[in-house]
Design a protein around this motif. Structure first.
Motif, PDB file in Angstrom:
ATOM      1  N   VAL A   1      43.483 -18.641 -61.135  1.00  0.00           N
ATOM      2  CA  VAL A   1      42.815 -17.753 -62.084  1.00  0.00           C
ATOM      3  C   VAL A   1      41.996 -16.743 -61.287  1.00  0.00           C
ATOM      4  N   LEU A   2      42.312 -15.464 -61.443  1.00  0.00           N
ATOM      5  CA  LEU A   2      41.601 -14.387 -60.758  1.00  0.00           C
ATOM      6  C   LEU A   2      40.492 -13.841 -61.657  1.00  0.00           C
ATOM      7  N   LYS A   3      39.336 -13.589 -61.042  1.00  0.00           N
ATOM      8  CA  LYS A   3      38.198 -13.034 -61.775  1.00  0.00           C
ATOM      9  C   LYS A   3      37.452 -12.076 -60.850  1.00  0.00           C
ATOM     10  N   SER A   4      36.729 -11.132 -61.443  1.00  0.00           N
ATOM     11  CA  SER A   4      35.828 -10.285 -60.659  1.00  0.00           C
ATOM     12  C   SER A   4      34.510 -10.157 -61.410  1.00  0.00           C
ATOM     13  N   ARG A   5      33.433  -9.978 -60.652  1.00  0.00           N
ATOM     14  CA  ARG A   5      32.133  -9.730 -61.283  1.00  0.00           C
ATOM     15  C   ARG A   5      31.394  -8.660 -60.494  1.00  0.00           C
ATOM     16  N   ALA A   6      30.731  -7.758 -61.243  1.00  0.00           N
ATOM     17  CA  ALA A   6      30.050  -6.617 -60.655  1.00  0.00           C
ATOM     18  C   ALA A   6      28.546  -6.840 -60.637  1.00  0.00           C
ATOM     19  N   PHE A   7      27.914  -6.341 -59.574  1.00  0.00           N
ATOM     20  CA  PHE A   7      26.465  -6.338 -59.420  1.00  0.00           C
ATOM     21  C   PHE A   7      26.047  -4.878 -59.233  1.00  0.00           C
ATOM     22  N   ASP A   8      25.024  -4.421 -59.944  1.00  0.00           N
ATOM     23  CA  ASP A   8      24.590  -3.036 -59.738  1.00  0.00           C
ATOM     24  C   ASP A   8      23.271  -2.972 -58.982  1.00  0.00           C
ATOM     25  N   GLU A   9      22.893  -1.769 -58.584  1.00  0.00           N
ATOM     26  CA  GLU A   9      21.703  -1.596 -57.758  1.00  0.00           C
ATOM     27  C   GLU A   9      20.407  -1.894 -58.508  1.00  0.00           C
ATOM     28  N   ALA A  10      20.467  -1.977 -59.842  1.00  0.00           N
ATOM     29  CA  ALA A  10      19.286  -2.320 -60.626  1.00  0.00           C
ATOM     30  C   ALA A  10      19.090  -3.832 -60.732  1.00  0.00           C
ATOM     31  N   GLY A  11      20.035  -4.605 -60.177  1.00  0.00           N
ATOM     32  CA  GLY A  11      19.926  -6.056 -60.191  1.00  0.00           C
ATOM     33  C   GLY A  11      20.673  -6.724 -61.336  1.00  0.00           C
ATOM     34  N   ALA A  12      21.332  -5.953 -62.191  1.00  0.00           N
ATOM     35  CA  ALA A  12      22.090  -6.531 -63.303  1.00  0.00           C
ATOM     36  C   ALA A  12      23.429  -7.068 -62.805  1.00  0.00           C
ATOM     37  N   VAL A  13      23.896  -8.150 -63.431  1.00  0.00           N
ATOM     38  CA  VAL A  13      25.134  -8.825 -63.036  1.00  0.00           C
ATOM     39  C   VAL A  13      26.040  -8.954 -64.251  1.00  0.00           C
ATOM     40  N   GLN A  14      27.305  -8.711 -64.058  1.00  0.00           N
ATOM     41  CA  GLN A  14      28.284  -8.888 -65.131  1.00  0.00           C
ATOM     42  C   GLN A  14      28.313 -10.351 -65.559  1.00  0.00           C
ATOM     43  N   PRO A  15      28.168 -10.631 -66.870  1.00  0.00           N
ATOM     44  CA  PRO A  15      28.073 -12.022 -67.307  1.00  0.00           C
ATOM     45  C   PRO A  15      29.424 -12.669 -67.573  1.00  0.00           C
ATOM     46  N   GLU A  16      29.432 -13.995 -67.563  1.00  0.00           N
ATOM     47  CA  GLU A  16      30.574 -14.739 -68.082  1.00  0.00           C
ATOM     48  C   GLU A  16      30.636 -14.536 -69.598  1.00  0.00           C
ATOM     49  N   ARG A  17      31.819 -14.720 -70.172  1.00  0.00           N
ATOM     50  CA  ARG A  17      31.991 -14.493 -71.607  1.00  0.00           C
ATOM     51  C   ARG A  17      31.093 -15.417 -72.425  1.00  0.00           C
ATOM     52  N   ALA A  18      31.011 -16.695 -72.050  1.00  0.00           N
ATOM     53  CA  ALA A  18      30.190 -17.643 -72.800  1.00  0.00           C
ATOM     54  C   ALA A  18      28.721 -17.227 -72.779  1.00  0.00           C
ATOM     55  N   GLU A  19      28.267 -16.698 -71.646  1.00  0.00           N
ATOM     56  CA  GLU A  19      26.889 -16.236 -71.533  1.00  0.00           C
ATOM     57  C   GLU A  19      26.637 -15.043 -72.443  1.00  0.00           C
ATOM     58  N   LEU A  20      27.583 -14.102 -72.478  1.00  0.00           N
ATOM     59  CA  LEU A  20      27.428 -12.915 -73.321  1.00  0.00           C
ATOM     60  C   LEU A  20      27.378 -13.296 -74.796  1.00  0.00           C
ATOM     61  N   ILE A  21      28.255 -14.195 -75.215  1.00  0.00           N
ATOM     62  CA  ILE A  21      28.285 -14.607 -76.619  1.00  0.00           C
ATOM     63  C   ILE A  21      27.024 -15.371 -76.990  1.00  0.00           C
TER      64      ILE A  21
END
Length: 429
Positions: A379-399
């Motif tokens: 299973v391939l996944k990617s997650r992004a981090f931005d310079e403001a410190g925000a991180v792309q969430p997992e789907r369960a976390e977002l819901i």
């Protein structure tokens, strides 16, 4: 990336990272011999020459010049997929085919579209921009007036607030990346800073909002905080070096970097400075969502960090074992992408991908990482981090945070499952 995985990379002659065959991108780039003709099964020079000699096109005169370039006939399948309302064909969307593109710039003709009542045919000689309301001097500009001002260019993305909304469904949608996440595109935009003309009009102290209105038949209007307007917004006249295309807002559009696409009003004709938002349809009936707490989420302007692997992804098939390059796009409305991590074991371990230069704020960033596949289920996944410190969430976390009534601003991690047969599907983990 876990510390033990990095150590494994540094000590291994194969440069392999724990977690499904991901390879350290720095060491890999130094080892160009890995990508040899033998690796990819390239034709020998003799075979290639014989093949060329058999092709008639190598001996025939080519086509004459054209006044405006177009894609090769062999690439005409790279198109926007359109979904319009049968009862109102001018209302609908088209998606950028992200899965067919490379780099970070979206060709103007493939930029996603969202129309409410068709594309107006506006004569630039007759078009006017009115600035009024809480200003000291109401002003009217012709397009030629605006073209006289000093201009700036910037690369940035525009993303519809409803992009990727199929991710809220209980079952994962099975469609190509661009037709799931393709209401996002990235261009070089050139125009006049909005702050310049606002300051020329003179802003009254009570002004806190700007009501922007478009010149299409739907009379799109939307509220924009004045602070943002004075920060980095543009009156855009050019896209990717040429004048705006009709479907992208010709002759004048508003560019609001990093914020939801509905604010980037096309065919801009009026800016009304006000003390309060207008509370238009697209900030009350739409773009407002009920949260688990029972409160409504409104004016959620910023597009949060997001990434998606575009290759390999649904619609592709792995037809051999060996080395592949995982590639994708990341972006954030909060600034630059700081890093992108990729997992080939469903998120148990992560490796940092290479970010292709330039890495710009509020702009698409292309990421890449080499990967060795030996025919196993992954299973391939990617997650992004931005310079403001925000991180792309997992789907369960977002819901958990946003609830089940979501439609807008979906930015959860996307997972691609690959079977032993090399078939790829979208899955929830």
């Amino acid at each position: 990336m876990p510390k033990q995985s990095l150590n494994a990379v540094q000590s291994s002659t194969e440069f392999e990272v724990a977690g499904g065959g991901l390879l350290d991108r720095r060491l890999f780039l130094k080892q160009g011999m890995i990508f040899t003709a033998a690796t990819w099964g390239a034709l020998s020079s003799q075979t290639a020459t014989a093949e060329l000699d058999r092709e008639s096109w190598t001996k025939q005169p080519g086509k004459p010049f054209s006044n405006y370039g177009s894609p090769s006939d062999y690439e005409k399948k790279v198109i926007r997929w359109i979904m319009a309302n049968d009862d109102a064909p001018g209302n609908g969307v088209s998606w950028t085919p992200l899965h067919e593109l490379e780099g970070i710039v979206t060709p103007s003709g493939l930029h996603f579209e969202r129309h409410h009542n068709g594309v107006p045919a506006i004569d630039p000689e007759r078009h006017r921009l009115l600035i009024h309301g809480l200003v000291k001097r109401p002003l009217t500009f012709s397009v030629s007036d605006i073209l006289q001002y000093p201009m700036q260019s910037r690369l940035c993305f525009i993303e519809c607030g409803g992009n990727s909304n199929a991710g809220w469904r209980s079952e994962p949608i099975q469609t190509q990346v661009g037709y799931f996440h393709g209401m996002a595109s990235c261009s070089e935009w050139t125009g006049v800073p909005l702050s310049v003309v606002l300051q020329e009009a003179g802003i009254k102290g009570r002004a806190k909002w700007i009501i922007a209105e478009g010149g299409d038949a739907s009379m799109m209007n939307i509220s924009l905080p004045l602070d943002k307007a004075l920060d980095d917004c543009l009156l855009a006249l050019y896209q990717n070096g040429e004048r705006l295309r009709a479907e992208n807002g010709y002759p004048l559009r508003l560019l609001v970097p990093g914020w939801e696409g509905v604010l980037n009003v096309k065919w801009l004709k009026r800016l009304h400075l006000a003390a309060k938002p207008v509370m238009a349809r697209n900030e009350t009936a739409k773009y407002t969502e009920l949260l688990p707490s029972g409160k409504a989420r409104q004016f959620s302007f910023v597009m949060e960090p997001k990434s998606v692997i575009t290759h390999p992804s649904f619609g592709h098939r792995l037809d051999r074992h060996g080395l592949y390059q995982i590639s994708g796009l990341a972006w954030s409305g909060r600034g630059k992408i700081a890093k992108v991590e990729v997992s080939a074991d469903g998120g148990k371990s992560w490796a940092e991908a290479e970010l292709q230069e330039p890495v710009l704020p509020k702009c698409f960033t292309r990421f890449r990482i080499p990967w060795r596949w030996q025919g196993q289920d992954v299973v391939l996944k990617s997650r992004a981090f931005d310079e403001a410190g925000a991180v792309q969430p997992e789907r369960a976390e977002l819901i958990a945070r946003r609830g089940r009534h979501g439609y807008f601003h979906y930015n959860a991690i996307v997972s691609w499952a690959i079977t032993e047969a090399g078939e790829i599907s979208h899955v929830y983990l």
